[in-house]
Every structure is written in structure tokens, then in C-alpha cells.
Write a protein that holds these residues in place. Structure first.
Motif, PDB file in Angstrom:
ATOM      1  N   ASP A   1       1.144  22.207  37.586  1.00 45.35           N
ATOM      2  CA  ASP A   1      -0.238  22.541  37.953  1.00 45.35           C
ATOM      3  C   ASP A   1      -1.121  22.651  36.713  1.00 45.35           C
ATOM      4  OD1 ASP A   1       0.569  22.608  40.578  1.00 45.35           O
ATOM      5  OD2 ASP A   1       0.769  24.791  40.666  1.00 45.35           O
ATOM      6  N   THR A   2      -0.570  23.243  35.645  1.00 43.49           N
ATOM      7  CA  THR A   2      -1.336  23.370  34.404  1.00 43.49           C
ATOM      8  C   THR A   2      -1.651  21.998  33.815  1.00 43.49           C
ATOM      9  OG1 THR A   2      -0.329  25.513  33.918  1.00 43.49           O
ATOM     10  CG2 THR A   2      -1.321  24.343  32.070  1.00 43.49           C
ATOM     11  N   ALA A   3      -0.661  21.116  33.827  1.00 32.38           N
ATOM     12  CA  ALA A   3      -0.878  19.773  33.286  1.00 32.38           C
ATOM     13  C   ALA A   3      -1.942  19.024  34.093  1.00 32.38           C
ATOM     14  CB  ALA A   3       0.439  18.997  33.289  1.00 32.38           C
ATOM     15  N   ALA A   4      -1.895  19.155  35.417  1.00 34.81           N
ATOM     16  CA  ALA A   4      -2.884  18.479  36.259  1.00 34.81           C
ATOM     17  C   ALA A   4      -4.288  19.002  35.980  1.00 34.81           C
ATOM     18  CB  ALA A   4      -2.521  18.662  37.730  1.00 34.81           C
ATOM     19  N   ALA A   5      -4.397  20.311  35.803  1.00 32.80           N
ATOM     20  CA  ALA A   5      -5.701  20.902  35.502  1.00 32.80           C
ATOM     21  C   ALA A   5      -6.195  20.439  34.140  1.00 32.80           C
ATOM     22  CB  ALA A   5      -5.600  22.437  35.554  1.00 32.80           C
ATOM     23  N   ASP A   6      -5.298  20.355  33.153  1.00 37.61           N
ATOM     24  CA  ASP A   6      -5.682  19.893  31.821  1.00 37.61           C
ATOM     25  C   ASP A   6      -6.190  18.445  31.875  1.00 37.61           C
ATOM     26  OD1 ASP A   6      -5.073  22.290  30.681  1.00 37.61           O
ATOM     27  OD2 ASP A   6      -3.109  21.678  29.932  1.00 37.61           O
TER      28      ASP A   6
ATOM     29  N   LYS B   1      11.168  15.938  37.620  1.00 39.21           N
ATOM     30  CA  LYS B   1      12.157  16.974  37.930  1.00 39.21           C
ATOM     31  C   LYS B   1      12.004  17.479  39.354  1.00 39.21           C
ATOM     32  CE  LYS B   1      13.118  18.750  33.297  1.00 39.21           C
ATOM     33  NZ  LYS B   1      13.139  19.943  32.408  1.00 39.21           N
ATOM     34  N   LEU B   2      10.762  17.694  39.774  1.00 39.75           N
ATOM     35  CA  LEU B   2      10.545  18.202  41.122  1.00 39.75           C
ATOM     36  C   LEU B   2      10.882  17.159  42.184  1.00 39.75           C
ATOM     37  CD1 LEU B   2       7.180  20.116  40.534  1.00 39.75           C
ATOM     38  CD2 LEU B   2       9.450  21.120  40.846  1.00 39.75           C
ATOM     39  N   GLY B   3      10.880  15.889  41.798  1.00 35.54           N
ATOM     40  CA  GLY B   3      11.242  14.839  42.739  1.00 35.54           C
ATOM     41  C   GLY B   3      12.722  14.509  42.738  1.00 35.54           C
ATOM     42  N   ASN B   4      13.490  15.154  41.873  1.00 26.05           N
ATOM     43  CA  ASN B   4      14.938  14.938  41.776  1.00 26.05           C
ATOM     44  C   ASN B   4      15.631  15.923  42.715  1.00 26.05           C
ATOM     45  OD1 ASN B   4      17.665  14.909  41.076  1.00 26.05           O
ATOM     46  ND2 ASN B   4      17.234  14.456  38.917  1.00 26.05           N
ATOM     47  N   GLN B   5      16.117  15.427  43.858  1.00 19.06           N
ATOM     48  CA  GLN B   5      16.685  16.312  44.873  1.00 19.06           C
ATOM     49  C   GLN B   5      17.941  17.028  44.375  1.00 19.06           C
ATOM     50  OE1 GLN B   5      15.018  16.929  47.760  1.00 19.06           O
ATOM     51  NE2 GLN B   5      16.474  18.630  47.875  1.00 19.06           N
ATOM     52  N   ALA B   6      18.748  16.319  43.569  1.00 15.92           N
ATOM     53  CA  ALA B   6      19.970  16.948  43.045  1.00 15.92           C
ATOM     54  C   ALA B   6      19.626  18.139  42.150  1.00 15.92           C
ATOM     55  CB  ALA B   6      20.799  15.914  42.265  1.00 15.92           C
TER      56      ALA B   6
ATOM     57  N   LEU C   1       2.845  16.040  32.916  1.00 14.85           N
ATOM     58  CA  LEU C   1       2.762  15.890  34.363  1.00 14.85           C
ATOM     59  C   LEU C   1       3.853  14.966  34.880  1.00 14.85           C
ATOM     60  CD1 LEU C   1       1.214  16.468  36.996  1.00 14.85           C
ATOM     61  CD2 LEU C   1      -0.204  14.460  36.489  1.00 14.85           C
ATOM     62  N   LYS C   2       4.091  13.856  34.166  1.00 15.40           N
ATOM     63  CA  LYS C   2       5.118  12.904  34.592  1.00 15.40           C
ATOM     64  C   LYS C   2       6.501  13.542  34.560  1.00 15.40           C
ATOM     65  CE  LYS C   2       6.871   8.254  33.617  1.00 15.40           C
ATOM     66  NZ  LYS C   2       6.753   7.065  32.728  1.00 15.40           N
TER      67      LYS C   2
ATOM     68  N   LEU D   1      -9.346  14.423  21.874  1.00 16.61           N
ATOM     69  CA  LEU D   1      -9.228  14.620  23.318  1.00 16.61           C
ATOM     70  C   LEU D   1      -8.272  13.614  23.951  1.00 16.61           C
ATOM     71  CD1 LEU D   1     -12.955  15.343  24.241  1.00 16.61           C
ATOM     72  CD2 LEU D   1     -11.058  16.964  24.258  1.00 16.61           C
ATOM     73  N   GLU D   2      -8.300  12.357  23.463  1.00 16.37           N
ATOM     74  CA  GLU D   2      -7.386  11.351  24.009  1.00 16.37           C
ATOM     75  C   GLU D   2      -5.935  11.699  23.703  1.00 16.37           C
ATOM     76  OE1 GLU D   2      -8.981   7.843  22.236  1.00 16.37           O
ATOM     77  OE2 GLU D   2     -10.372   7.431  23.907  1.00 16.37           O
ATOM     78  N   LYS D   3      -5.691  12.292  22.553  1.00 14.47           N
ATOM     79  CA  LYS D   3      -4.330  12.748  22.207  1.00 14.47           C
ATOM     80  C   LYS D   3      -3.900  13.879  23.136  1.00 14.47           C
ATOM     81  CE  LYS D   3      -1.593  14.522  18.343  1.00 14.47           C
ATOM     82  NZ  LYS D   3      -1.630  14.953  16.910  1.00 14.47           N
ATOM     83  N   ASP D   4      -4.821  14.828  23.363  1.00 15.09           N
ATOM     84  CA  ASP D   4      -4.494  15.937  24.282  1.00 15.09           C
ATOM     85  C   ASP D   4      -4.265  15.423  25.700  1.00 15.09           C
ATOM     86  OD1 ASP D   4      -4.773  17.663  22.184  1.00 15.09           O
ATOM     87  OD2 ASP D   4      -6.770  18.402  22.774  1.00 15.09           O
ATOM     88  N   LEU D   5      -5.046  14.403  26.117  1.00 14.33           N
ATOM     89  CA  LEU D   5      -4.905  13.837  27.460  1.00 14.33           C
ATOM     90  C   LEU D   5      -3.544  13.167  27.626  1.00 14.33           C
ATOM     91  CD1 LEU D   5      -6.142  13.178  30.214  1.00 14.33           C
ATOM     92  CD2 LEU D   5      -7.131  11.104  29.180  1.00 14.33           C
ATOM     93  N   ALA D   6      -3.105  12.445  26.595  1.00 13.38           N
ATOM     94  CA  ALA D   6      -1.802  11.774  26.667  1.00 13.38           C
ATOM     95  C   ALA D   6      -0.674  12.796  26.784  1.00 13.38           C
ATOM     96  CB  ALA D   6      -1.606  10.897  25.424  1.00 13.38           C
TER      97      ALA D   6
END
Length: 897
Positions: free
Chosen positions: A878-883, A855-860, A849-850, A838-843
Motif C-alpha cells: 500500500d505504501t509503494a502504491a501511494a508513493d 509475494k502476495l500472489g504466491n499461494q504457497a 510494488l512488484k 523523482l524518477e529514481k524514487d519512482l523506479a
């Protein structure tokens, strides 16, 4: 609750003892369609279940089978339509109607003649070597030996048609109907003979109706040609340069100022030395091309109309083989040989202004042999459709005939409100010969079926035969004995439903409407329509939505599916995709899924029989039923009502999906499992009665779509005669009493609690059958205390015992509060290994997510990326956050060591 792929939980169940009697079943371990379907169908036929009684006092329900071609074999379109019709007929028969489903075949003039002519060609002969009479006899011999293969295939599919009334469009009775209506239409001035432009197949050497022409976008050339010289020259563009030899004019729009000075003058037609007039006609589109068009009245339908309006002569420059007949250097060339030769000659004279290759344009092809059709001026027989088409439109507008889905009625009106006169003569030998005789002094006599044709020197019958659509247009009433007044017509006309593909709405449906309203007026205006409802289904496409064709290699043979998965699975797959008016994408895995559904139903029924489920005793009064029993009976009553409502609006896909999910998800995966617990308690007999009643009803509801397996199971369950003549389920006052909202809510909470426990167990890595100790408490659980045995059994929970040590817990919100579940996972899970996983899946989820947030924070990047790319990245985020949330919760719930 997760659904097994094939209902394996019910396989190989041992017999049990109920009230001192060991339960048995004659059902084999598995359902094998190949072992049973043919025998079941023959039993139905032998019992006369499908034979309609015209003298019956039952309310009538009738369908006439759209007659397949005598040369045809069953394809997926047939299988879909036959499934729909059979479902409608089986349900009405079970509802107590006198049902007539009348089968038959169409003689298919062009297709059948082509088949026999190919046989003759292989023998080195032609039909002309045999002569007309011997050739027609040869076709009848072919029909007797090879025709009608599709009728045997219909039996494989389970079609419940009345074989005693099978008809053929060339049999004696239908031939009499054809001659009768031709005579009436002729006498009323609605059939006439005239020269008009027709679709001509140079290969089949016959006129074609619009339905016999397939259009495709073909590569060709667009050539611009200068007619005349100097300031009075005019340029026209054409894709068929060879037809210029038959030009008798050039047309421009009367308001086109560019050519105003030329209207009324003449210009020299290149290569011919002829001078032709320049005329004005509003049909010309001044925005298309040069705004000037060549007019070839004998070889183009629009040009023919311009020629009629402007007094231009028609000059035929090709024979029936599409060979050039115009005198000159191109005489004797095939049209496609003449085209480049004429362009080369024009180029040599400097008259080619522009050439565009390739040039995609719509080209008509003979649907039988794929030859490019040739518009050709020809003397043919025609139907004046204007008054007939108006009546056909009015019958739908005023509701005498209803179209399903209603939005397709517009297509119908588009056709009947703009219908052109119909050419009905064909230059063939196989078909209904036109009943007109010509005399030595130009006499014309139309002969009815009870009249003697004229005889003597110089009298001869018209050599042409009628368009196949002429006789099939009479199908709804000619098959029942018209023009005689028969018991069948009195009982079963108008027919109840016409089921067909929307692709022949214009051609066949409209023709039947026209002829029915014309021929059956003596039965009263209300009865004149040939059918009360028209159900239009879509086309069958492959899983990717592409049209099926041999060239693509994506054609699915329904016989292959029936051999592999059985007729029931094939039918149920088609029914679940049959949305009114919509095309259906089809994939083989859906047939496999339908077979698995049949297996699920088979094993559930076998389980029920082995556990004493019965229809012999009535369902107990509602006060003696458990909440689980009331829940399934309440749901059953709702399903019965919904299925009936959906049948009335031809929503077959919704019926299929409703029954599929009720049987699989609610009956098999929940009620049967809950019933297992009740079988060992004081309400066991009541539960057995409820299960038997529910299966009895389900098998009746499914029978129209899956007739074979339901017949086998229902007879085993009820010892009844046959589902074909069993009664159709109806929602009753008892169903209303069973609809207990408190019981339904309680069972919904039981399902939710069990589902959440199972989900938690899976998250903890427990095997499905692994039992763990647990305590159940909280206000939410207290309301479900009567269901504790079922909850523990289905969630694989045992009593806590003396050495219970809670190592994991979950809270489940229910209607009456929270249910607390504490589990002892000691020894059940390798905590260290599971935590590492589970810790491997969490990482991995945190890394994803990061990256997506970056990418979404890169305005260019956001300014340049396409919208669909940005949407995908947002979905990944969204999927990563839910996971992360899910895995974190699992880690928090795990013991530390």
C-alpha cells in the motif's frame, strides 16, 4: 502547519512601534529555570498564598499529602502524585476556594530504625547497647539532622503546601490521636491480643503488615516426602522441608476416596519419631500434587487455620532469627542450612519420592531488607476489621466517597469485603508504643491520653510499638487536631480529594476509610468519610513499559530532570501521561519536548509583548473582530470548557494534550502567524487585544501544571500580582458570541489552502523561505479574498507581476469550491536534477510494488507465512502504491525543462 522544535521563529525579535510608542519587555531572551524558580517559589511562600484560613467564608477545598517516609527522597512516583495534587489545589485556589494542602512526613518505623541501627553497627554497637530510651533519642537526633530531605525537594517541584501546618506522625498532637483511637477501639472490643500467624522478618526481627512484604517468583525446590510405610503411607510435597519438624498433622479432602481409609489414623513423622493424625479438611485441593498436605500450624497461615478447625497443636520450631530450635541433629541451624540437611537425611532413609529443581514459586520478602519472610506463630495485637471494613465498603457503594477511575472500585471492594484481621504490633523501639500496661497478677490496663498509667511493683508497659500504617490511617483528621474540635476540622474535613497510586488502594486507603468512619461519626455520617474523591494514578515505568528498579538501571531521578529541563517541564511531562488508573511509560525525550513547549510559550509571549499585545484594553465587540480573531476566541472558549470538564473527572493527560496542541498548533503556529499580517492593517489594535487576552487565558489554564514559567510570563504580560491568586478562566456569554461557525469554517479553509501550497512547494524542492510568484483564483479562493494577504505571506507567494509564466499549478478543494493556484517556478527549481531524483524514487517504488505483489500472489507463500508477516507485506504494498501516485503527480506537475 509544521511545528518548530523550540519556537525559534519568535527568538530575538526587535521592539516595534505601536501608536507612536516603542514596545519593550523585561523578559530575558530565554527562560532559564535555574535562575528563577527558587526565587518565585519563595515569593509565593512569603506572600502567604499557600496558608489556609480556617475562618474564611470561602468554600473549602482540602488535600492532605500522603506522608512520605522521613527516610525518603523524591522519586518519580512522588513527582507524579505531587504534580496532580498541586494542579488540583492551584486551580481551586484560582476558582476562589479556601485551599488547604497539608504536608507532613511518616516516621516509617522499620525503615528509620534500620537506618539508625546500621549507623550503630558501623560504630560496633547495637540498640541493645544503648537501651530503649537512649536509642529512641538517637533516632530523634537522626531525624533532626537527616530526615525530611524530601520536603526541600517538594519546594523544587513547586508544591503549594501550607508549610505552617506541617505535621509528623510522631509529633505530640498525632501521638495523642493515636492513643485516643487505640483506647476507643480497645474499649469497644475492636482491638485484641492473640496468637496468630504473622509475617516475620528474621533480619528486622519484627512482624510485618502485608504491605511491607514484596512477593517475587523465586527458584526453589519441590520435594515429595513419604510419611509412614506400607499401604498406610502417605506422600506430601513441600517447598520448605525444614518446617516438617513442626508438623502436627497431615490433611486430605474429606471427599477424596484415595485417603478415606486413612482419615482418623496416625502416621509416623520421619526424623522425629512422633506420630501425627491424618485429618480431613475442605481447604485441601485434591487436584494439587498428591492431594495430601503436611500441616505445620505454627509456620503457615493456612495450616494454622486447619489446625484450629481440627484441634491440632502448634509447635514452634524456629526462633526469631529463623534458627531451628527443635531438639535433635538440626538444632541451631539456620532455616536455609537446615533445609538441605533435612532433605539429605530423608533421602538417606529412602523417603524422598520426587525432587523438582528449579521450582518457581511465590516467596515473600521484607520490603525493607529483602530478607525472605517467615510465617510465624506469635502473640500480637490485632484489629477486628470486620465491622470497620463493612463501613468502609458501604461508604463507597453509597457514593459518599467516589473512586476515580470507577472501574478500580472493584479492587477496593475485593479488599474490604475479604479483609483479615490486621496485626498492628511491631517488635521495634521507634514508633508509637502500645498504651497497655500489665500488672503483677496478670492485669491488663489500656490507658488513654488523659489517664495516668498504673504504677508500682510489677507493672510494666507493653514493649511493642504500633504499625506505621496505624498512625498514617488517622492522617486525614489527626493532622487537623483530632480528637479536639478544631477550626480546621470544621472547615476542611472531610478532605476533598485523596490522590495516590492504585498500588496502595488496599492498604492505606482502606485503613483511612475504616478509621475515619469510626472516629468521625460524631460529625455526622455524611462527614465521617475522610475524603470525598479518591483519584488513583498508575505506576511510573520506563519507555519500554518495564517497572523501574535499581537492579535494571532504569530509574529516573526527578531531580535530574528538574536540573536539566526545569520543574515545569518535569511536571508537564508527568501530567500528560497521567491517565486515571493507568501506568505511565516515561522517556527523557518527552521532558525535552515539554521544555521546548515552554520555550515556544515563552517566545510567543515575548513576541506578543514586543508587538503591543495587551490586556489593558478590552477585546472589541464581536462585530469589530476579524474572522481570524473570532476563530481563536471561539476555540479558546471551547478549550476553557473542555479543561474544566476534564479537571472534574481527573483526566490530567487529556488536559495536558489539549493545552499542548491548542497552544502549539493553533495559537502559536496559526493565530500568531496570521496576527502578524493583521498587525499592519486597520484591525491591529483589536488583534493585539485578542492576542493579549488569549495568552492571559492560556497562562491561567497552564498554571496548575507549569507554575513557574506561567507566573513569569503572566506578570510580564498583565502586571498582575501573581497567577497563584489570579482568577480561573470561565466560559462566558462573550465566548459564546465569538463561536462563529462561518468564521471557523473560513479560517479552516485558509489553513487548508496554505498547508496544501506548502506541501506542494516542498514536493517541488523549494526552500521554506523562498518566495515565488503566483496567481490565486477560483470560486473557493474568492470566498477567502479578504485573507489574500495572509495566504500570500504564510505560503511565501508574491504577486504575479508583468513577466509571470505559470509553470506549475494545484487545485485545492475548499468549502465554497476549488481554489486554483498557479506558480511561476522558473529559476526557482533545477528542473532537470529534480526530475532525475523523482524518477529514481519512482523506479524504487515500482520495484517495491512488484515484489510485494509477487509475494502476495504466491499461494504457497501465503499458506505458510504467519499472519503478521503477510500484514507487513500488505502494508509495504500500500505504501509503494501511494508513493507511485504521489511521485507521478509531482512529475506531471513539473515543467518539461
Amino acid at each position: 502547519m509544521p511545528a518548530e522544535s523550540d519556537g525559534e521563529r519568535f527568538v530575538d525579535l526587535p521592539a516595534v512601534t505601536v501608536n507612536g510608542t516603542q514596545q519593550q519587555t523585561d523578559l530575558p531572551g530565554n527562560w532559564n529555570p535555574a535562575d528563577s524558580e527558587a526565587a518565585i517559589y519563595q515569593r509565593w511562600v512569603d506572600a502567604g498564598y499557600f496558608t489556609a484560613d480556617a475562618e474564611s467564608d470561602k468554600p473549602p477545598f482540602s488535600i492532605v499529602l500522603p506522608p512520605p517516609n522521613v527516610t525518603g527522597s523524591l522519586h518519580m512516583g512522588h513527582a507524579l502524585n505531587h504534580t496532580v495534587m498541586d494542579a488540583l489545589c492551584r486551580r481551586r485556589r484560582m476558582q476562589g476556594y479556601e485551599v488547604l494542602w497539608l504536608p507532613g512526613m511518616d516516621h516509617a518505623g522499620i525503615a528509620t530504625q534500620n537506618v539508625v541501627e546500621r549507623q550503630l553497627a558501623a560504630e560496633g554497637r547495637s540498640r541493645h547497647d544503648l537501651g530503649r530510651e537512649e536509642f529512641v533519642e538517637r533516632v530523634w537526633e537522626w531525624k533532626a539532622e537527616y530526615g525530611g530531605k524530601i520536603l526541600d525537594q517538594m519546594k523544587r517541584l513547586g508544591d503549594g503546601v501550607d508549610w505552617s501546618r506541617e505535621r509528623f506522625t510522631m509529633d505530640e498532637g498525632l501521638s495523642r490521636a493515636v492513643q485516643t483511637i487505640f483506647k476507643r477501639l480497645y474499649d469497644d472490643g475492636l482491638i485484641y491480643r492473640a496468637e496468630r500467624i504473622i509475617n516475620w522478618c528474621p533480619r528486622c526481627r519484627t512482624a510485618l503488615s502485608d504491605i511491607e512484604v514484596d512477593h517475587s517468583e523465586d527458584e526453589g525446590e519441590l520435594v515429595s516426602i513419604r510419611y509412614g510405610d506400607g499401604p498406610d503411607a502417605i506422600v506430601v510435597a513441600t517447598t520448605r522441608a525444614e518446617t516438617m519438624l513442626g508438623d502436627t498433622g497431615v490433611a486430605v479432602h474429606p471427599d477424596d476416596e484415595r485417603y478415606a481409609h486413612l482419615i482418623g489414623t496416625e502416621v509416623e513423622l520421619p526424623l522425629t519419631g512422633r506420630r501425627i493424625p491424618i485429618v480431613a479438611d475442605e481447604h485441601v485441593d485434591p487436584e494439587f500434587g498428591t492431594g495430601a498436605v503436611k500441616v505445620t500450624p505454627a509456620h503457615d497461615p493456612n495450616d494454622f487455620e486447619i489446625g484450629r478447625r481440627r484441634g491440632l497443636p502448634s509447635m514452634t520450631i524456629m526462633d526469631e532469627r529463623a534458627v531451628i530450635t527443635a531438639p535433635g541433629p538440626f538444632e541451631g541451624l539456620d532455616r536455609f542450612e537446615a533445609r538441605p540437611a533435612i532433605v539429605a537425611a530423608l533421602r538417606e532413609q529412602g523417603r524422598i519420592v520426587a525432587e523438582k529443581r528449579p521450582y518457581l514459586h511465590s516467596v515473600g520478602h521484607c520490603s525493607r531488607c529483602d530478607t525472605v519472610i517467615e510465617p510465624r506463630l506469635s502473640l500480637q495485637w490485632w484489629v477486628n476489621v470486620e465491622p470497620l471494613a463493612k463501613a468502609a465498603g458501604d461508604a463507597v457503594r453509597d457514593g459518599r466517597t467516589k473512586v476515580h477511575p470507577p472501574e478500580l472500585a472493584k479492587r477496593y471492594f475485593d479488599w474490604v469485603d475479604n479483609m483479615h484481621d490486621w496485626t498492628i504490633s511491631r517488635q521495634l523501639w521507634w514508633g508509637h508504643r502500645i498504651p497497655v500496661w500489665y500488672g503483677p497478677d496478670g492485669e491488663t490496663v489500656c490507658v488513654g491520653p488523659d489517664e495516668q498509667p498504673p504504677s508500682g511493683d510489677g507493672w510494666h508497659q507493653d514493649p511493642d510499638v504500633l504499625d506505621t500504617w496505624f498512625s498514617s490511617g488517622l492522617w486525614p483528621f489527626s493532622t487537623m487536631g483530632w480528637p479536639e474540635s478544631t477550626a480546621e476540622l470544621a472547615k476542611f474535613y472531610p478532605t476533598s480529594v485523596l490522590s495516590t497510586g492504585y498500588d496502595i488502594l488496599f492498604f492505606w486507603v482502606a485503613r483511612m476509610m475504616m478509621f475515619g468512619l469510626y472516629a468521625m461519626q460524631d460529625n455526622g455520617e455524611r462527614r465521617a468519610v475522610p475524603f470525598e474523591h479518591v483519584y488513583l494514578h498508575g505506576l511510573i515505568r520506563d519507555a519500554g513499559g518495564k517497572k523501574m528498579s535499581k537492579s535494571r538501571g532504569n530509574v529516573i531521578d526527578p531531580l535530574d530532570w528538574m536540573n536539566t529541563y526545569g520543574a515545569d517541564a518535569t511536571r508537564f511531562t508527568l501530567a500528560r501521561g497521567a491517565n486515571p488508573g493507568s501506568d505511565m511509560a516515561l522517556a527523557e525525550e518527552w521532558a525535552a519536548g515539554a521544555r521546548n513547549f515552554g520555550t515556544k510559550l515563552w517566545n510567543a509571549t515575548k513576541f506578543a509583548l514586543l508587538n503591543g499585545a495587551t490586556v489593558d484594553r478590552p477585546v472589541p465587540p464581536v462585530g469589530e473582530l476579524t474572522e481570524v480573531d473570532k476563530w481563536i476566541l471561539g476555540r479558546l472558549g471551547t478549550v476553557v470548557s473542555e479543561v474544566d470538564e476534564l479537571f472534574e473527572t481527573f483526566q490530567f493527560a487529556k488536559i495536558g494534550n489539549l493545552l499542548y496542541h491548542f497552544v502549539w498548533d493553533e495559537l502559536c503556529d496559526w493565530y500568531v502567524e496570521l496576527a502578524k499580517v493583521q498587525f499592519s492593517g486597520p484591525t491591529a489594535d483589536g488583534t493585539r487585544a485578542v492576542l493579549g487576552h488569549t495568552l492571559d487565558t492560556v497562562l491561567r489554564l497552564l498554571h496548575p501544571f507549569m507554575p513557574f514559567i506561567t507566573e513569569k510570563l503572566w506578570v510580564a504580560l498583565t502586571s498582575g500580582e501573581s497567577l497563584v491568586v489570579a482568577s480561573w478562566p470561565q466560559r462566558s456569554a462573550e465566548h459564546e458570541a465569538y463561536a462563529d461557525p462561518v468564521a471557523a469554517a473560513r479560517v479552516a479553509d485558509v489553513q487548508k489552502l496554505i498547508t496544501e501550497i506548502r506541501r506542494f512547494r516542498a514536493d517541488q524542492g523549494l526552500k521554506p523561505g523562498q518566495k515565488v510568484r503566483a496567481t490565486l483564483s477560483g470560486g473557493g479562493f474568492e470566498a477567502l479574498a479578504d485573507h489574500e494577504d495572509a495566504i500570500r505571506a504564510l505560503a511565501r507567494l508574491t504577486e504575479p507581476g508583468d513577466e509571470f509564466s505559470a509553470s506549475a499549478s494545484i487545485e485545492v478543494g475548499l468549502a465554497d469550491g476549488v481554489a486554483d493556484v498557479e506558480l511561476d517556478l522558473s529559476g526557482a527549481v533545477d528542473v532537470v536534477a529534480e526530475r532525475k531524483r523523482l524518477e529514481k524514487d519512482l523506479a524504487a517504488a515500482q520495484k517495491e510494488l512488484k515484489q510485494t505483489e509477487g509475494k502476495l500472489g504466491n499461494q504457497a507463500f501465503m499458506d505458510k507465512a504467519p499472519a503478521q508477516v503477510i500484514d507487513k507485506i500488505r502494508a509495504r504494498k500500500d505504501t509503494a502504491a501511494a508513493d507511485i501516485e504521489r511521485i507521478g503527480a509531482r512529475l506531471a506537475a513539473m515543467p518539461q525543462s
